[in-house]
Design a protein around this motif. Structure first.
Motif, PDB file in Angstrom:
ATOM      1  N   GLU A  67     -37.939   9.628 -23.674  1.00  0.00           N
ATOM      2  CA  GLU A  67     -38.824   8.964 -22.714  1.00  0.00           C
ATOM      3  C   GLU A  67     -39.325   7.632 -23.265  1.00  0.00           C
ATOM      4  N   ASN A  68     -39.775   7.647 -24.503  1.00  0.00           N
ATOM      5  CA  ASN A  68     -40.303   6.421 -25.108  1.00  0.00           C
ATOM      6  C   ASN A  68     -39.222   5.370 -25.321  1.00  0.00           C
ATOM      7  N   GLU A  69     -38.051   5.783 -25.797  1.00  0.00           N
ATOM      8  CA  GLU A  69     -36.979   4.813 -26.037  1.00  0.00           C
ATOM      9  C   GLU A  69     -36.454   4.221 -24.728  1.00  0.00           C
ATOM     10  N   PHE A  70     -36.305   5.054 -23.689  1.00  0.00           N
ATOM     11  CA  PHE A  70     -35.865   4.519 -22.398  1.00  0.00           C
ATOM     12  C   PHE A  70     -36.922   3.584 -21.814  1.00  0.00           C
ATOM     13  N   ARG A  71     -38.198   3.926 -21.977  1.00  0.00           N
ATOM     14  CA  ARG A  71     -39.271   3.059 -21.487  1.00  0.00           C
ATOM     15  C   ARG A  71     -39.196   1.702 -22.188  1.00  0.00           C
ATOM     16  N   ARG A  72     -38.993   1.713 -23.502  1.00  0.00           N
ATOM     17  CA  ARG A  72     -38.883   0.455 -24.248  1.00  0.00           C
ATOM     18  C   ARG A  72     -37.677  -0.373 -23.774  1.00  0.00           C
ATOM     19  N   ALA A  73     -36.631   0.321 -23.342  1.00  0.00           N
ATOM     20  CA  ALA A  73     -35.430  -0.363 -22.844  1.00  0.00           C
ATOM     21  C   ALA A  73     -35.551  -0.693 -21.347  1.00  0.00           C
ATOM     22  N   ARG A  74     -36.710  -0.368 -20.756  1.00  0.00           N
ATOM     23  CA  ARG A  74     -37.000  -0.619 -19.339  1.00  0.00           C
ATOM     24  C   ARG A  74     -36.022   0.099 -18.415  1.00  0.00           C
ATOM     25  N   ILE A  75     -35.727   1.353 -18.768  1.00  0.00           N
ATOM     26  CA  ILE A  75     -34.861   2.196 -17.949  1.00  0.00           C
ATOM     27  C   ILE A  75     -35.661   3.429 -17.545  1.00  0.00           C
ATOM     28  N   GLU A  76     -35.659   3.712 -16.252  1.00  0.00           N
ATOM     29  CA  GLU A  76     -36.394   4.871 -15.729  1.00  0.00           C
ATOM     30  C   GLU A  76     -35.678   6.152 -16.159  1.00  0.00           C
ATOM     31  N   PHE A  77     -36.415   7.034 -16.806  1.00  0.00           N
ATOM     32  CA  PHE A  77     -35.854   8.312 -17.259  1.00  0.00           C
ATOM     33  C   PHE A  77     -36.835   9.414 -16.902  1.00  0.00           C
ATOM     34  N   SER A  78     -36.335  10.460 -16.271  1.00  0.00           N
ATOM     35  CA  SER A  78     -37.196  11.580 -15.895  1.00  0.00           C
ATOM     36  C   SER A  78     -36.429  12.883 -16.052  1.00  0.00           C
ATOM     37  N   THR A  79     -37.146  13.922 -16.443  1.00  0.00           N
ATOM     38  CA  THR A  79     -36.539  15.251 -16.530  1.00  0.00           C
ATOM     39  C   THR A  79     -36.881  16.084 -15.299  1.00  0.00           C
ATOM     40  N   GLU A  80     -37.557  15.455 -14.334  1.00  0.00           N
ATOM     41  CA  GLU A  80     -37.932  16.177 -13.118  1.00  0.00           C
ATOM     42  C   GLU A  80     -36.682  16.695 -12.421  1.00  0.00           C
ATOM     43  N   GLY A  81     -36.720  17.957 -12.030  1.00  0.00           N
ATOM     44  CA  GLY A  81     -35.592  18.589 -11.355  1.00  0.00           C
ATOM     45  C   GLY A  81     -34.534  19.138 -12.298  1.00  0.00           C
ATOM     46  N   LEU A  82     -34.702  18.893 -13.595  1.00  0.00           N
ATOM     47  CA  LEU A  82     -33.744  19.410 -14.572  1.00  0.00           C
ATOM     48  C   LEU A  82     -34.277  20.701 -15.179  1.00  0.00           C
ATOM     49  N   HIS A  83     -33.389  21.522 -15.634  1.00  0.00           N
ATOM     50  CA  HIS A  83     -33.786  22.725 -16.364  1.00  0.00           C
ATOM     51  C   HIS A  83     -33.849  22.373 -17.838  1.00  0.00           C
ATOM     52  N   ILE A  84     -34.972  22.676 -18.456  1.00  0.00           N
ATOM     53  CA  ILE A  84     -35.161  22.404 -19.876  1.00  0.00           C
ATOM     54  C   ILE A  84     -35.236  23.746 -20.600  1.00  0.00           C
ATOM     55  N   ILE A  85     -34.304  23.990 -21.492  1.00  0.00           N
ATOM     56  CA  ILE A  85     -34.296  25.212 -22.289  1.00  0.00           C
ATOM     57  C   ILE A  85     -34.602  24.818 -23.726  1.00  0.00           C
ATOM     58  N   ASP A  86     -35.740  25.254 -24.221  1.00  0.00           N
ATOM     59  CA  ASP A  86     -36.097  24.988 -25.614  1.00  0.00           C
ATOM     60  C   ASP A  86     -35.875  26.277 -26.389  1.00  0.00           C
ATOM     61  N   VAL A  87     -34.817  26.274 -27.178  1.00  0.00           N
ATOM     62  CA  VAL A  87     -34.433  27.454 -27.955  1.00  0.00           C
ATOM     63  C   VAL A  87     -35.574  27.879 -28.882  1.00  0.00           C
ATOM     64  N   LYS A  88     -36.354  26.921 -29.352  1.00  0.00           N
ATOM     65  CA  LYS A  88     -37.494  27.237 -30.218  1.00  0.00           C
ATOM     66  C   LYS A  88     -38.513  28.116 -29.495  1.00  0.00           C
ATOM     67  N   ASP A  89     -38.728  27.874 -28.201  1.00  0.00           N
ATOM     68  CA  ASP A  89     -39.671  28.692 -27.439  1.00  0.00           C
ATOM     69  C   ASP A  89     -39.224  30.156 -27.398  1.00  0.00           C
ATOM     70  N   ILE A  90     -37.934  30.362 -27.159  1.00  0.00           N
ATOM     71  CA  ILE A  90     -37.412  31.739 -27.142  1.00  0.00           C
ATOM     72  C   ILE A  90     -37.572  32.355 -28.520  1.00  0.00           C
ATOM     73  N   TYR A  91     -37.195  31.592 -29.520  1.00  0.00           N
ATOM     74  CA  TYR A  91     -37.271  32.084 -30.896  1.00  0.00           C
ATOM     75  C   TYR A  91     -38.704  32.405 -31.295  1.00  0.00           C
ATOM     76  N   HIS A  92     -39.616  31.488 -31.045  1.00  0.00           N
ATOM     77  CA  HIS A  92     -41.013  31.718 -31.418  1.00  0.00           C
ATOM     78  C   HIS A  92     -41.641  32.841 -30.602  1.00  0.00           C
ATOM     79  N   PHE A  93     -41.169  33.012 -29.385  1.00  0.00           N
ATOM     80  CA  PHE A  93     -41.652  34.130 -28.574  1.00  0.00           C
ATOM     81  C   PHE A  93     -41.306  35.455 -29.240  1.00  0.00           C
ATOM     82  N   HIS A  94     -40.144  35.499 -29.889  1.00  0.00           N
ATOM     83  CA  HIS A  94     -39.686  36.747 -30.509  1.00  0.00           C
ATOM     84  C   HIS A  94     -39.865  36.793 -32.023  1.00  0.00           C
ATOM     85  N   GLU A  95     -39.654  35.681 -32.724  1.00  0.00           N
ATOM     86  CA  GLU A  95     -39.608  35.722 -34.187  1.00  0.00           C
ATOM     87  C   GLU A  95     -40.538  34.736 -34.900  1.00  0.00           C
ATOM     88  N   GLN A  96     -40.771  33.565 -34.329  1.00  0.00           N
ATOM     89  CA  GLN A  96     -41.668  32.540 -34.867  1.00  0.00           C
ATOM     90  C   GLN A  96     -41.281  32.024 -36.251  1.00  0.00           C
TER      91      GLN A  96
END
Length: 194
Positions: free
Chosen positions: A46-75
């Protein structure tokens, strides 16, 4: 020091700004999977695209953070996750390609071990329901209390976002104008202002 990448390694490489349009075209519309991707990678993009003046959004995308699953179970860390789920070492930690490959191997093992949904859409829905974090956004501006979104920092710490939207929309406008505010934080503010 963390990644082992020296100035010499990147001396003849293009800046992000020089390749930003190419990167944006490559990842546009893609769901995103990564380890700690919500707190680090997406904010960095987000920050790098903003600096390059390019619109970037994750809206409507599925975001899977493997760390969240891992920390939910093992941390633990990605290296521990590789050892735990894949029964192997992750000697090249913090190398982008090796981390991405390790993340993919861990995700495959997690889906199998915990009988998680196999599709990106279903896994994304499962994660929204199972998310252990008290924070509403990756910028940690908001959390929830009694089902209400409240400020977790700043001068309105502890007060409901909806109340601040009615009483001090200038403050919310100020937050929206900050350089390092992630997309999901902005989304929560814009929703409150509506």
């Amino acid at each position: 020091e963390v990644h082992g990448i020296t100035n010499k390694d990147v001396a003849h490489k293009p800046s992000f700004k020089a390749i930003a349009r190419q990167v944006h075209k490559f990842i546009r519309g893609c769901d995103i999977v990564g380890y700690n991707v919500k707190s680090f990678d997406i904010r960095l993009l987000e920050n790098e695209f903003r600096r390059a003046r390019i619109e970037f959004s994750t809206e409507g995308l599925h975001i899977i953070d493997v760390k969240d699953i891992y920390h939910f179970h093992e941390q633990r860390t990605l290296s521990d996750a590789v050892r735990f789920y894949c029964n192997s070492k992750h000697d090249q930690a913090h190398s982008a390609l090796d981390d991405a490959c390790a993340t993919w191997r861990v995700l495959q093992a997690q889906v199998e071990k915990y009988a998680l949904p196999p599709s990106v859409e279903e896994l994304s829905e499962w994660m929204e329901k199972a998310r252990p974090s008290k924070y509403v956004d990756s910028g940690h501006w908001f959390s929830t209390r009694d089902g209400k979104v409240i400020f977790a920092k700043g001068k309105y710490n502890g007060l409901p976002l909806s109340r601040v939207a009615k009483q001090d929309d200038d403050y919310l406008g100020w937050i929206l104008g900050l350089d390092d505010v992630p997309t999901d934080t902005k989304k929560a503010i814009k929703l409150a202002l509506r």
